[in-house]
Design an enzyme around this catalytic site. Structure first.
Site, mmCIF file in Angstrom:
data_model
loop_
_atom_site.group_PDB
_atom_site.id
_atom_site.type_symbol
_atom_site.label_atom_id
_atom_site.label_comp_id
_atom_site.label_asym_id
_atom_site.label_seq_id
_atom_site.Cartn_x
_atom_site.Cartn_y
_atom_site.Cartn_z
ATOM 1 N N TRP A 12 53.183 1.725 7.141
ATOM 2 C CA TRP A 12 54.382 0.977 7.534
ATOM 3 C C TRP A 12 54.307 -0.462 7.044
ATOM 4 C CZ3 TRP A 12 57.853 4.324 8.174
ATOM 5 C CH2 TRP A 12 57.617 5.514 8.872
ATOM 6 N N ASP A 30 55.965 -5.845 13.713
ATOM 7 C CA ASP A 30 56.480 -4.494 13.898
ATOM 8 C C ASP A 30 55.678 -3.893 15.054
ATOM 9 O OD1 ASP A 30 57.121 -1.819 13.815
ATOM 10 O OD2 ASP A 30 56.626 -1.530 11.692
ATOM 11 N N LYS A 82 59.574 5.719 19.483
ATOM 12 C CA LYS A 82 58.161 5.931 19.753
ATOM 13 C C LYS A 82 57.870 5.762 21.247
ATOM 14 C CE LYS A 82 57.538 6.438 15.341
ATOM 15 N NZ LYS A 82 57.506 5.304 14.433
HETATM 16 C C1 LIG Z 1 57.879 4.991 13.019
HETATM 17 C C2 LIG Z 1 57.535 3.625 12.553
HETATM 18 C C3 LIG Z 1 58.357 2.914 11.653
HETATM 19 C C4 LIG Z 1 59.602 3.503 11.044
HETATM 20 O O1 LIG Z 1 60.605 3.555 11.953
HETATM 21 P P1 LIG Z 1 62.071 4.066 11.585
HETATM 22 O O2 LIG Z 1 62.800 3.792 12.843
HETATM 23 O O3 LIG Z 1 61.953 5.515 11.243
HETATM 24 O O4 LIG Z 1 62.560 3.272 10.434
HETATM 25 C C5 LIG Z 1 57.979 1.636 11.312
HETATM 26 N N1 LIG Z 1 56.867 1.068 11.805
HETATM 27 C C6 LIG Z 1 56.059 1.718 12.655
HETATM 28 C C7 LIG Z 1 54.835 1.024 13.187
HETATM 29 C C8 LIG Z 1 56.368 3.006 13.064
HETATM 30 O O5 LIG Z 1 55.565 3.650 13.926
#
Ligand SMILES: *Cc1c(COP(=O)(O)O)cnc(C)c1O
Length: 354
Positions: free
Chosen positions: A100, A167, A191
């Site tokens: 990511w 993030d 998540k």
């Molecule tokens: C799942 C995830 C993403 C991507 O998320 P989307 O909503 O599918 O764009 C980005 N960063 C992390 C840490 C993730 O776990």
């Protein structure tokens, strides 16, 4: 019967949130109308959006500190570019701790100079790099607090005077850190917070308006703030269900008590990985994630039987990501410790079967 859901995302939500959300799809608050067929400008929905935004700030202890909470669309993946679009004027620093982060770096490069301060790619991202220097002239430093795929987590937040962007898709609301150290936090809901379709963005207003470029309205944080997260039609179901999860966290004692429970769950399963000689952990011990537990069987020949035992125990979603292999047990906030005990029992029982 519901299965023990260890899915990495979309993933388990509190039973209560699923129940109330599904009722609201039929009828919201005795209104005679469904949540998903009313105007987002209606009083009922404005209350939901307002509550979701204020609960997010309250739980993160960021009320009255210059922050705004937004529920946007486009996933965390859109934030990879939106953060850079709004904040990257000259150069930004990124810590590369997994897939990511790598994607975030790729998008940011479209907007300015990107310095990869450190990377753990040399060991397939199984650790968090700790030795790096933060140039004080960076527009911001971007980190991924929890690496969902590799099962590592940043335990100590980097200290500097540079605005910090994170993030937190897979560990938001799972542990208490000083969130006021961050200028921008984003997290895809699916998540640890809600269904796919919305992304929580927490932003300190004073970092905006400093880049020298025109920003399209949909990608401009200032527009979304000005419009109270309703510049266009928000994803009403995802926002409502996220609000229910946030209420559930609050009712259960807030992040501190959620964190204490998460620590117990993680301890149980890591303890088994370390004491059971059929298994081995993937991530460096000091960087192990409290949310995504990655591990392997030492002998691939045991895979078939272990998979069958998991299936028979109603364990779902423990297959590892294709870039790591092995297993990944995601033990998000809503997963009860009883489910973790069942997985640990299966791991113990494997010793009697091989
Ligand atoms: C799942 C995830 C993403 C991507 O998320 P989307 O909503 O599918 O764009 C980005 N960063 C992390 C840490 C993730 O776990």
């Amino acid at each position: 019967m519901k299965k023990h859901n260890f899915s990495a995302g979309p993933s388990i939500l509190p039973d209560e949130a699923i129940r109330i959300a599904s009722e609201a799809v039929k009828e919201l608050n005795n209104s005679g109308l469904s949540l998903i067929e009313i105007s987002h400008r209606s009083k009922d929905f404005i209350e939901i959006m307002t509550k979701a935004r204020s609960l997010a700030l309250e739980l993160l202890n960021l009320e009255n500190k210059g922050y705004k909470a937004l529920f946007l669309q486009g996933g965390a993946s859109l934030q990879f570019l939106m953060a850079a679009y709004n904040l990257l004027d000259q150069k930004a620093g990124y810590l590369n701790t997994g897939s990511w982060s790598t994607k975030a770096i790729k998008e940011a490069k479209l907007f300015g100079e990107v310095i990869e301060l450190a990377s753990s790619k040399d060991r397939n991202f199984n650790y968090i790099p700790k030795d790096y220097i933060i140039d004080p002239n960076l527009n911001y430093l971007h980190i991924t607090t929890n690496n969902t795929i590799f099962g590592t987590q940043i335990k100590s937040i980097p200290e500097s005077n540079v605005p910090l962007v994170a993030d937190m898709s897979s560990d938001i609301f799972s542990r208490n850190i000083d969130f006021s150290k961050f200028s921008l936090i984003y997290a895809g809901a699916q998540k640890n917070m809600g269904p796919a379709g919305t992304t929580l963005v927490i932003i300190k207003e004073d970092i905006l308006g400093k880049v020298n470029r025109n920003i399209p309205s949909m990608l401009d944080y200032r527009i979304h703030i000005e419009k109270d997260s309703m510049f266009n039609t928000p994803p009403v179901f995802a926002v409502y269900t996220s609000m229910l999860t946030l209420e559930w966290i609050k009712k259960n004692g807030g992040i501190n008590s959620i964190e204490a429970n998460n620590n117990k769950k993680a301890h149980l399963i890591y303890n088994e990985i370390d004491s059971n000689n059929l298994f081995q952990g993937f991530a460096a011990v000091e960087d192990r994630s409290l949310m995504n537990v990655t591990f392997n069987l030492k002998d691939d020949a045991h895979k078939e039987i272990f998979d069958k035992m998991c299936k028979d125990a109603d364990i779902s979603g423990v297959n590892g990501h294709r870039s790591v292999g092995g297993y990944r047990a995601s033990i998000y906030n809503a997963l009860d410790i009883s489910s973790v005990k069942i997985l640990v029992d299966v791991m113990k029982e494997l010793k009697n079967k091989v």
